[in-house]
Design a protein around this motif. Structure first.
Motif, PDB file in Angstrom:
ATOM      1  N   GLU A 184      72.932  57.950 -63.626  1.00 20.11           N
ATOM      2  CA  GLU A 184      74.328  57.929 -64.052  1.00 20.11           C
ATOM      3  C   GLU A 184      74.521  57.324 -65.445  1.00 20.11           C
ATOM      4  O   GLU A 184      74.151  56.174 -65.685  1.00 20.11           O
ATOM      5  N   GLN A 211      71.963  56.956 -70.561  1.00 24.85           N
ATOM      6  CA  GLN A 211      72.252  55.983 -69.509  1.00 24.85           C
ATOM      7  C   GLN A 211      71.664  54.651 -69.935  1.00 24.85           C
ATOM      8  O   GLN A 211      70.795  54.591 -70.793  1.00 24.85           O
ATOM      9  N   ASP A 224      74.318  61.018 -58.469  1.00 22.63           N
ATOM     10  CA  ASP A 224      74.133  60.200 -57.273  1.00 22.63           C
ATOM     11  C   ASP A 224      73.816  61.040 -56.042  1.00 22.63           C
ATOM     12  O   ASP A 224      73.539  60.511 -54.982  1.00 22.63           O
ATOM     13  N   THR A 258      82.328  58.746 -70.258  1.00 25.57           N
ATOM     14  CA  THR A 258      81.039  58.939 -69.591  1.00 25.57           C
ATOM     15  C   THR A 258      80.297  60.134 -70.176  1.00 25.57           C
ATOM     16  O   THR A 258      79.079  60.083 -70.406  1.00 25.57           O
TER      17      THR A 258
END
Lengths: 476, 476
Positions: free
Chosen positions: A152, A347, B112, A338
């Motif tokens: 992520e 990340q 995820d 993001t």
């Protein structure tokens, strides 16, 4: 051309020969059209099997350095780029954004230099306080798991949950884990927001005096950076230009003056943000270290409209070289921030995130803060007393009251220059912060920044004695 | 207003009361001008000392929530920002650069999610190969030293020396340690260069098909990204637009087609760079994994004019989540790139730099590469044989020859869509790379990317069997 083989090379003759010939061609010792020696001749000359030479020539042909000739044999087919010019001439290559960087007045240097005997620079925590053992253990545990692929961009979900909880508990910042982004310190946090929100020419309001690396970052992005004065109540909100798009503030402990932004100013700033569609970037860089009971509430706490981006960092509480910090983003910006982050560096590194997660959730961070708060408070008291005395004696014009953080600031008497005091102190082995660098206004007061993060408590009295002596010397 | 104290609170009564009153004021339950209860009355009501109440009111006054009244007593002086509006209404805040991000066609997601049963996506090394024990030991050793303050933005001097030596030895790239910058993977390396050299609207040439995250990065910076076709000899240099400022290439193992750029093209590209004052960014992302003896020399090797920025990464050889890579910068750009980097995130994290330094200098990296090369070569052979067979049977139109890396590519027969094959394979638990995403041209061939980094060698035959079945299904 001489072709020879180093007898020491042993087995890998064909590799060595290939490399030697290739180098001769690329460097221009062999020119386009030059014939290579016949394989039979060269094999005899070098005392190797003819097949070795054939293999090497074959590779040179395959790579395009050499071609077969109509009449048999091989010749060089490679033409050097810019062969007529000296290979070492300076390139004309230049960075078009160099102009922007130059205007930032941002200078590096001295990173590798020996540290000063007494380090009173600002923004540096005590390396001796770093919880080395606990951090090592946390890192070691983190490295019992094989790292996976790309993860992520905003950081591990478990760490973001832990940070949301922690910042609520320690700083009363309401944050949903989705709003949290793990960053490489505060600097990258501001970079993410600035890249997302600013176009070249956009107006950004910053505190004057203020924090140089962030001001320089805005300038490097091509923003029009407007200095807004700071007084005892923090940023003078009335002076924010009408066309500002973003305001960068340090309301809990103004950097560098230490002013705590008053509630009136906070309200005014939030009102302004709402009226003018402004974004406020709140850098809460060192308020974990409070030296008085008075709480320093974040501006974020009063924001009901998602106008404030909260910037947190572990550079002051743990160590700058960990590169760990975080943002609390307004929900409206989470998705875009993001996406942008993933294009910047994908990340945050995984292992340090795991370690920080453990550190935050098992109470190690709280214990560390309790321990260090007490010790920094001692130093703060020493420096505050020194500044008070110096003011009494007229060595400094005004000693600012700092309720938090790892540095304090004073103004100098008329006619005394910061440069003179710092030079003298430097001569004496004492490095001070750079107050002048914090200013954009031309006629700014002269002052000193006295950091007490990186000096030991034992050394501090002697360091301050030397500052006292530098002050006396500069005053003539 | 009800004021009460939770009996469980115990000692910290004044803190709890302060917080409760502050919350009541900020949330609007107490309005501007409302009187607070007299201290004596409230003390009696709550069963606390009157001094506790006095302290709390004092703090509320100091923070600006409350003011003393002319006739005695205290009243609320705080006015909520935007009090007339619902506190939960959606903000109008928007990111002006969102438009740029949207045009990048860059999408995140699934980070995820559970990993697929068979992971044939590209760019992912095998986590099981990660030298966990050695890396953990290197990290643990690195953490025996207390971290210092801010350090060199380009990375530790010892690591830069080691990387300069290593890249010379392993990739024949001549680099002075001063030219090396440690980065958070290749992505940050390209970001540093792009931010330094590009202004919005500048023309950037990229390979088509090419590597999406870098193309998206250029777009996010406002560059005009021009796709340049790729054939068996790599980038078609003649098609680079006249006004290009920067060219991004993967000459050793074109991403994704696998083409090795021919020497003619390399020379032409370097000539062009010199004539047009171009910068070439060479991303050498996975050529440590060569599957044939033919060497894949970097373009950087032929550059005699400081036109090539070499981008290296440890994401494929170690793990993406370490975020370790490096740049070899032309000398002319070193100073500016370092300044810019310091404004982006100050410096790379220290401990992982120390660990990498040890890993490179004590031979652990070389040992790791020897081990993993052998194992990936097995997988490469399995996939190459599969592609060959599939081509023989008409299930794929063309199987590209890949001499290096962790993936291979095929084109699909007329009428067979990548989406159909991937959907079917996905249904069967097999995730493939995304070939379509690599293309900018509208009418591009349909194809597949078959990665073999993240799947185990044991699982690979079954995974390929399922791809075969998906190909047959999609072909009808």
């Amino acid at each position: 051309m001489d072709v020879f083989l180093d007898p020491a090379i042993g087995r890998n003759k064909s590799e060595a020969l290939f490399e030697q010939l290739r180098e001769a061609i690329v460097s221009g010792r062999l020119h386009h059209g030059d014939r290579l020696p016949a394989t039979r001749v060269l094999a005899a000359e070098l005392g190797v099997a003819r097949s070795t030479i054939t293999t090497v020539y074959g590779r040179l042909v395959a790579e395009g350095y050499v071609e077969g000739r109509a009449g048999g044999g091989s010749s060089v087919s490679y033409r050097r780029a810019g062969a007529s010019e000296s290979p070492t001439r300076p390139t004309t290559l230049s960075a078009p954004n160099l102009g922007l960087l130059d205007t930032t007045r941002w200078s590096l240097g001295g990173f590798d230099a020996a540290p000063p005997a007494f380090d009173l620079r600002s923004g540096r925590p005590d390396p001796a306080f770093f919880p080395l053992l606990e951090w090592r253990r946390a890192m070691s545990d983190a490295l019992h798991v094989a790292p996976t692929g790309y993860m992520e961009p905003a950081g591990r979900a478990d760490l973001r949950r832990a940070l949301a909880h922690w910042v609520q508990r320690s700083r009363a910042v309401d944050a949903d884990p989705d709003q949290v982004m793990v960053t490489a310190g505060a600097q990258q946090g501001v970079d993410v927001i600035a890249r997302l929100l600013l176009r070249p020419g956009d107006v950004v309001a910053v505190e004057d005096p203020g924090y140089p690396p962030v001001r320089s970052l805005f300038l490097a992005l091509g923003a029009a950076v407007v200095p807004v004065p700071v007084d005892r109540d923090g940023l003078v909100v009335d002076r924010i230009p009408d066309d500002a798009r973003l305001v960068y503030v340090t309301p809990s402990h103004q950097s560098p003056t230490g002013a705590v932004m008053s509630l009136d100013r906070r309200r005014a700033l939030l009102d302004l943000a709402e009226r003018r569609d402004l974004v406020i970037v709140e850098d809460d860089y060192d308020s974990e270290y409070r030296h008085e009971d008075r709480p320093l509430e974040p501006l974020h706490r009063l924001d009901r409209n998602g106008r404030v981006v909260y910037v947190g960092t572990f550079s002051k509480t743990l160590a700058p070289s960990l590169r760990l910090g975080f943002l609390v983003l307004p929900t409206a910006l989470v998705h875009d921030a993001t996406t942008l982050r993933s294009l910047m560096d994908w990340q945050p590194p995984d292992a340090s995130q795991r370690a920080l997660h453990r550190f935050v959730t098992d109470g190690a961070l709280d214990r560390h803060l309790r321990r260090t708060r007490r010790r920094y408070r001692e130093r703060h008291a020493l420096v505050a007393a020194f500044c008070h005395d110096a003011a009494e004696q007229g060595l400094v014009a005004e000693a600012h009251h700092h309720v938090a953080g790892l540095h304090t600031t004073v103004h100098l008497p008329q006619g005394v220059a910061e440069a003179a005091v710092r030079a003298r102190a430097g001569h004496d082995g004492v490095a001070l912060g750079d107050y002048g660098q914090c200013w954009q206004a031309e006629n700014h007061p002269e002052g000193l920044i006295i950091g007490f993060g990186a000096v030991t408590t034992d050394d501090l009295p002697e360091a301050l004695r030397r500052v006292d002596s530098a002050l006396r010397h500069a005053a003539g």
